[in-house]
Design a protein around this motif. Structure first.
Motif, PDB file in Angstrom:
ATOM      1  N   VAL A 188      35.594  48.554  32.869  1.00 31.43           N
ATOM      2  CA  VAL A 188      35.721  47.629  32.592  1.00 31.43           C
ATOM      3  C   VAL A 188      35.519  46.521  31.867  1.00 31.43           C
ATOM      4  O   VAL A 188      35.469  45.776  33.116  1.00 31.43           O
ATOM      5  N   HIS A 189      35.005  45.297  31.102  1.00 30.52           N
ATOM      6  CA  HIS A 189      34.715  44.727  30.724  1.00 30.52           C
ATOM      7  C   HIS A 189      35.943  43.883  30.251  1.00 30.52           C
ATOM      8  O   HIS A 189      36.217  42.592  29.840  1.00 30.52           O
ATOM      9  N   TYR A 242      40.328  39.656  25.264  1.00 32.32           N
ATOM     10  CA  TYR A 242      40.467  39.174  26.270  1.00 32.32           C
ATOM     11  C   TYR A 242      39.044  40.078  27.297  1.00 32.32           C
ATOM     12  O   TYR A 242      38.497  40.984  27.158  1.00 32.32           O
ATOM     13  N   ASP A 243      37.740  38.906  27.237  1.00 34.17           N
ATOM     14  CA  ASP A 243      36.413  39.100  28.739  1.00 34.17           C
ATOM     15  C   ASP A 243      36.963  38.946  29.887  1.00 34.17           C
ATOM     16  O   ASP A 243      37.786  38.375  30.279  1.00 34.17           O
ATOM     17  N   ALA A 255      42.929  36.291  30.771  1.00 35.78           N
ATOM     18  CA  ALA A 255      42.393  37.612  30.777  1.00 35.78           C
ATOM     19  C   ALA A 255      42.424  38.505  31.502  1.00 35.78           C
ATOM     20  O   ALA A 255      42.542  40.075  31.054  1.00 35.78           O
ATOM     21  N   TYR A 256      42.620  38.313  32.910  1.00 33.77           N
ATOM     22  CA  TYR A 256      42.775  39.669  34.170  1.00 33.77           C
ATOM     23  C   TYR A 256      43.990  40.195  33.732  1.00 33.77           C
ATOM     24  O   TYR A 256      44.401  41.256  33.704  1.00 33.77           O
ATOM     25  N   GLU A 285      43.045  35.933  43.313  1.00 34.08           N
ATOM     26  CA  GLU A 285      43.793  34.448  42.191  1.00 34.08           C
ATOM     27  C   GLU A 285      45.290  35.225  41.120  1.00 34.08           C
ATOM     28  O   GLU A 285      46.699  35.692  41.535  1.00 34.08           O
ATOM     29  N   ALA A 286      44.624  36.498  40.008  1.00 26.62           N
ATOM     30  CA  ALA A 286      45.346  37.678  39.741  1.00 26.62           C
ATOM     31  C   ALA A 286      46.134  38.661  39.495  1.00 26.62           C
ATOM     32  O   ALA A 286      47.169  39.446  39.821  1.00 26.62           O
ATOM     33  N   ALA A 287      45.807  38.649  40.520  1.00 25.69           N
ATOM     34  CA  ALA A 287      45.915  40.125  41.331  1.00 25.69           C
ATOM     35  C   ALA A 287      47.507  40.319  41.725  1.00 25.69           C
ATOM     36  O   ALA A 287      47.945  41.324  41.349  1.00 25.69           O
ATOM     37  N   PRO A 288      48.003  39.677  42.840  1.00 26.33           N
ATOM     38  CA  PRO A 288      49.066  39.512  42.704  1.00 26.33           C
ATOM     39  C   PRO A 288      50.499  38.944  41.485  1.00 26.33           C
ATOM     40  O   PRO A 288      51.048  39.681  41.691  1.00 26.33           O
ATOM     41  N   LEU A 289      49.821  38.324  40.445  1.00 32.42           N
ATOM     42  CA  LEU A 289      50.369  38.395  39.550  1.00 32.42           C
ATOM     43  C   LEU A 289      50.525  39.685  38.446  1.00 32.42           C
ATOM     44  O   LEU A 289      51.173  39.423  37.473  1.00 32.42           O
ATOM     45  N   ASN A 290      49.845  40.303  38.959  1.00 35.74           N
ATOM     46  CA  ASN A 290      49.470  41.279  37.754  1.00 35.74           C
ATOM     47  C   ASN A 290      50.333  43.162  38.618  1.00 35.74           C
ATOM     48  O   ASN A 290      50.183  43.780  39.053  1.00 35.74           O
ATOM     49  N   VAL A 291      52.373  42.773  37.431  1.00 37.91           N
ATOM     50  CA  VAL A 291      52.940  43.349  37.737  1.00 37.91           C
ATOM     51  C   VAL A 291      52.666  44.301  36.725  1.00 37.91           C
ATOM     52  O   VAL A 291      53.555  45.721  36.802  1.00 37.91           O
TER      53      VAL A 291
END
Length: 395
Positions: free
Chosen positions: A64-65, A70-71, A79-80, A116-122
């Motif tokens: 997935v791009h 967003y990219d 974007a993430y 940085e984005a991973a823990p915010l991705n809820v």
């Protein structure tokens, strides 16, 4: 919604081996705890009546791009997070963010932003690790990859990248390039999947690559060699190699444009659902209206036109990206390739999860695995996406 406790009733449950009619599923604290035909006598805080619809494992997209405008190469936290939410709304519960060929510094920034984005991705599809696509490609098979950044494998460069980040799970490259076999051995030893892509390799080169860790082929048929002539002699290419090497896994963009129905049927007939993963290879225009868009970095990417459910170069001479969604891929395999629901689901769940080494927790409705689930109807229209026992999208 209380995520500690979930009961889904009146569902056609798609398991790895069968479809359980009038099934019930229980989940606690994000894990599947029971599956049965008929009712399970258990008082749950949250009950979902599937109304006779299919209950499938959540879709796992390993290429997935972008999406929703967003990219990942935009190199922003937004974007993430927005890409993750967009694809969750189409049934994706886990995926691998994917880069394009770029400068080293841009790649390092993309990798840092993932962490940085991973823990915010809820509220979006979960990250399974990063897929680096490029820049070690054959120039003649670059497709929509930016030629400014395509180069030979550079040991100093890829070692620096791996020192910088531990979240890389897959790296796509052309195995015939000078240094590519050594590159494959090196990253395989680090637990990263080397994948064949954008390549002019012949069978003998693919076989050597396979023996050195390249056990997967990126977007099968797209940007790769088939039968060719060299000094009047015919050589089998990557496509034929994918069929000849029995344990080689492949991924296909089943959007109905990149591969026609006949080729979808051929891949299924020869490789089967256990060796074939469905991928969107989606760019930023996924989930967006047709029209002009950009492949890659919003400030420095390639202008494309989205029409006929696919992205094209401005002169319309070639495809330049996919705008597919996972629920669309499942539907296309059922309606265009005439395959059973259980196999289409496997190609979008268990098989990609296994390819990425995530099958201990993802990809199947089995007791003990994550309660990542989707509910869709007989017309393969999505109704709910559930991640870790929590509904993140409903229609």
């Amino acid at each position: 919604m209380d995520t500690s406790d979930l009961k889904i009733i009146n569902a056609k449950i798609v398991t790895p081996t069968r479809i359980i009619k009038n099934g019930t599923l229980l989940a606690q604290h994000g894990k599947i705890t029971a599956i049965a035909e008929g009712n399970i006598d258990y008082e749950s805080k949250t009950v979902i009546d599937a109304g006779g619809k299919f209950l499938s494992p959540g879709f796992v997209d390993i290429h997935v791009h972008g999406g929703g405008g967003y990219d990942f190469m935009d190199n922003t936290i937004d974007a993430y997070l927005e890409i993750a939410k967009l694809h969750a709304s189409y049934g994706t519960t886990a995926f691998t963010p994917t880069t394009l060929s770029c400068e080293r510094d841009a790649l390092l920034k993309t990798l840092s932003l993932y962490e940085e984005a991973a823990p915010l991705n809820v509220n979006g599809a979960q990250f399974l690790g990063m897929h680096i696509e490029g820049p070690y490609f054959a120039m003649e098979q670059r497709g929509a990859q930016d030629p400014r950044f395509i180069r030979l494998p550079d040991r100093e460069e890829y070692q620096e990248v791996l020192r910088h980040s531990s979240i890389i799970k897959r790296w796509s490259a052309a195995p015939e390039l000078k240094g590519a076999v050594e590159f494959g051995r090196y990253i395989k030893a680090k637990g990263i999947l080397p994948s064949i892509a954008h390549t002019n390799a012949v069978y003998e080169e693919v076989l050597e690559a396979y023996e050195n860790g390249y056990t997967h082929i990126t977007h099968f048929y797209s940007c790769m060699s088939g039968v060719s002539r060299r000094n009047a002699f015919r050589y089998a290419g990557v496509i034929e190699s994918g069929y000849l090497i029995e344990d080689m896994t492949v991924e296909i963009i089943a959007d109905g444009s990149h591969l026609p129905p006949a080729l979808l049927k051929l891949v299924y007939k020869i490789k089967g659902p256990d060796k074939t993963a469905l991928v969107t290879d989606a760019m930023r225009a996924a989930g967006m209206p047709p029209g002009e868009s950009i492949l890659g970095d919003i400030h420095n990417g390639l202008k494309v036109i989205v029409e006929d459910n696919v992205a094209k170069l401005p002169d319309r001479s070639a495809f330049a990206g996919s705008v597919a969604t996972t629920i669309q891929l499942v539907k296309n395999m059922i309606t265009l390739a005439d395959i059973p629901v259980i196999d289409a689901v496997k190609m979008m769940t268990a098989t990609p999860a296994k390819i990425m080494g995530a099958d201990d927790e993802k990809g199947a409705i089995v007791v003990g695995k994550d309660a990542d689930l989707v509910i869709f109807d007989d017309d393969i229209r999505l109704h709910k996406t559930i991640i870790g026992g929590r509904v993140v999208h409903t229609v």
